[in-house]
Design a protein around this motif. Structure first.
Motif, short mmCIF file in Angstrom:
data_model
loop_
_atom_site.label_atom_id
_atom_site.label_comp_id
_atom_site.label_asym_id
_atom_site.label_seq_id
_atom_site.Cartn_x
_atom_site.Cartn_y
_atom_site.Cartn_z
N GLU A 1 -39.03 18.51 -32.18
CA GLU A 1 -38.54 17.94 -33.26
C GLU A 1 -37.23 17.41 -32.77
O GLU A 1 -36.71 16.42 -33.11
CB GLU A 1 -38.14 19.10 -34.46
N GLN B 1 -36.70 12.96 -32.02
CA GLN B 1 -36.01 12.26 -32.93
C GLN B 1 -35.82 10.80 -32.42
O GLN B 1 -35.89 10.06 -32.79
CB GLN B 1 -34.71 12.83 -33.51
N ALA B 2 -35.07 10.90 -31.27
CA ALA B 2 -34.69 9.60 -30.31
C ALA B 2 -36.10 8.65 -30.16
O ALA B 2 -36.07 7.61 -30.35
CB ALA B 2 -33.94 9.81 -29.14
N TYR B 3 -36.96 9.46 -29.71
CA TYR B 3 -38.20 8.60 -29.28
C TYR B 3 -38.72 7.95 -30.65
O TYR B 3 -38.99 6.88 -30.66
CB TYR B 3 -39.48 9.67 -28.71
N ASP B 4 -38.85 8.72 -31.71
CA ASP B 4 -39.48 8.51 -32.83
C ASP B 4 -38.55 6.99 -33.62
O ASP B 4 -39.32 6.31 -34.22
CB ASP B 4 -39.52 9.41 -34.01
N ARG B 5 -37.39 7.10 -33.47
CA ARG B 5 -36.53 6.15 -33.86
C ARG B 5 -36.49 4.91 -33.05
O ARG B 5 -36.08 3.77 -33.45
CB ARG B 5 -34.98 6.73 -34.20
N ALA B 6 -36.80 5.23 -31.95
CA ALA B 6 -36.89 3.95 -30.80
C ALA B 6 -37.64 2.69 -31.44
O ALA B 6 -38.41 2.81 -32.15
CB ALA B 6 -37.30 4.54 -29.37
N GLU B 7 -36.95 1.60 -31.20
CA GLU B 7 -37.36 0.23 -31.68
C GLU B 7 -38.41 -0.39 -30.61
O GLU B 7 -39.17 -1.36 -30.98
CB GLU B 7 -36.40 -0.65 -32.09
N GLU C 1 -36.94 1.90 -24.91
CA GLU C 1 -36.37 2.73 -25.52
C GLU C 1 -37.17 4.19 -25.47
O GLU C 1 -36.49 5.21 -25.30
CB GLU C 1 -35.90 2.71 -26.85
N ARG C 2 -38.40 3.96 -25.89
CA ARG C 2 -39.22 5.38 -25.94
C ARG C 2 -39.26 5.67 -24.75
O ARG C 2 -39.35 7.09 -24.62
CB ARG C 2 -40.51 4.83 -26.69
N ALA D 1 -36.42 7.76 -23.99
CA ALA D 1 -36.35 9.03 -24.66
C ALA D 1 -37.11 10.25 -24.22
O ALA D 1 -37.08 11.14 -24.34
CB ALA D 1 -36.80 8.82 -26.12
N GLN E 1 -46.08 8.89 -32.47
CA GLN E 1 -44.82 9.34 -33.18
C GLN E 1 -44.92 10.99 -32.64
O GLN E 1 -46.00 11.66 -32.83
CB GLN E 1 -44.83 9.42 -34.71
#
Length: 131
Positions: A32, A36-42, A46-47, A50, A108
């Motif tokens: 968790e 978070q940063a991975y799931d928010r990456a656009e 970015e992923r 993360a 995700q």
């Protein structure tokens, strides 16, 4: 008695179910936090960024945990009902697939958390209806 000695005694007297719940809880909390940063990456870059470090470690620990469960469930001496064992083994294979997707920059981390949470609740004796 020092805090570390108390914790050691407590761990030595934990039930296997309690130990499993504690490990699942720690790994899921890490997923968790670091996911978070991975799931928010656009975007993919970015992923992948993360994924470096703590998230990659949490994903690896989660896969190891599920692999250990799968191995335990496959043992002839495991007394769980056959249908339940098969269901949990199937879920463990889904965890492997989802983790592979995440490591490639897709999917995700929250999906893995969503798989782990019911197991944590079950190990705590909380049914889906109560949770």
């Amino acid at each position: 008695m020092s805090v570390s000695a108390y914790k050691r005694v407590q761990r030595d007297h934990e039930s296997p179910r309690s130990v499993e719940r504690r490990i699942f809880s720690r790994i899921t909390a890490d997923l968790e936090t670091w996911g978070q940063a991975y799931d928010r990456a656009e975007d993919g870059l970015e992923r992948l960024t993360a994924l470096k470090g703590s998230l990659q470690l949490a994903l690896s620990e989660n896969m190891r945990l599920w692999a250990l469960l799968r191995r335990d469930l496959s043992a002839p001496e495991n007394a769980l009902p056959t249908e339940l064992k098969a269901s949990i083994i199937s879920i463990s294979l889904t965890v492997d697939r989802l983790t592979s997707e995440i490591l490639r920059g897709h999917g995700q981390v929250a999906d893995l958390v969503g798989i782990n949470r019911p197991f944590i609740d079950g190990l705590a004796g909380i049914s889906g209806a109560e949770g």
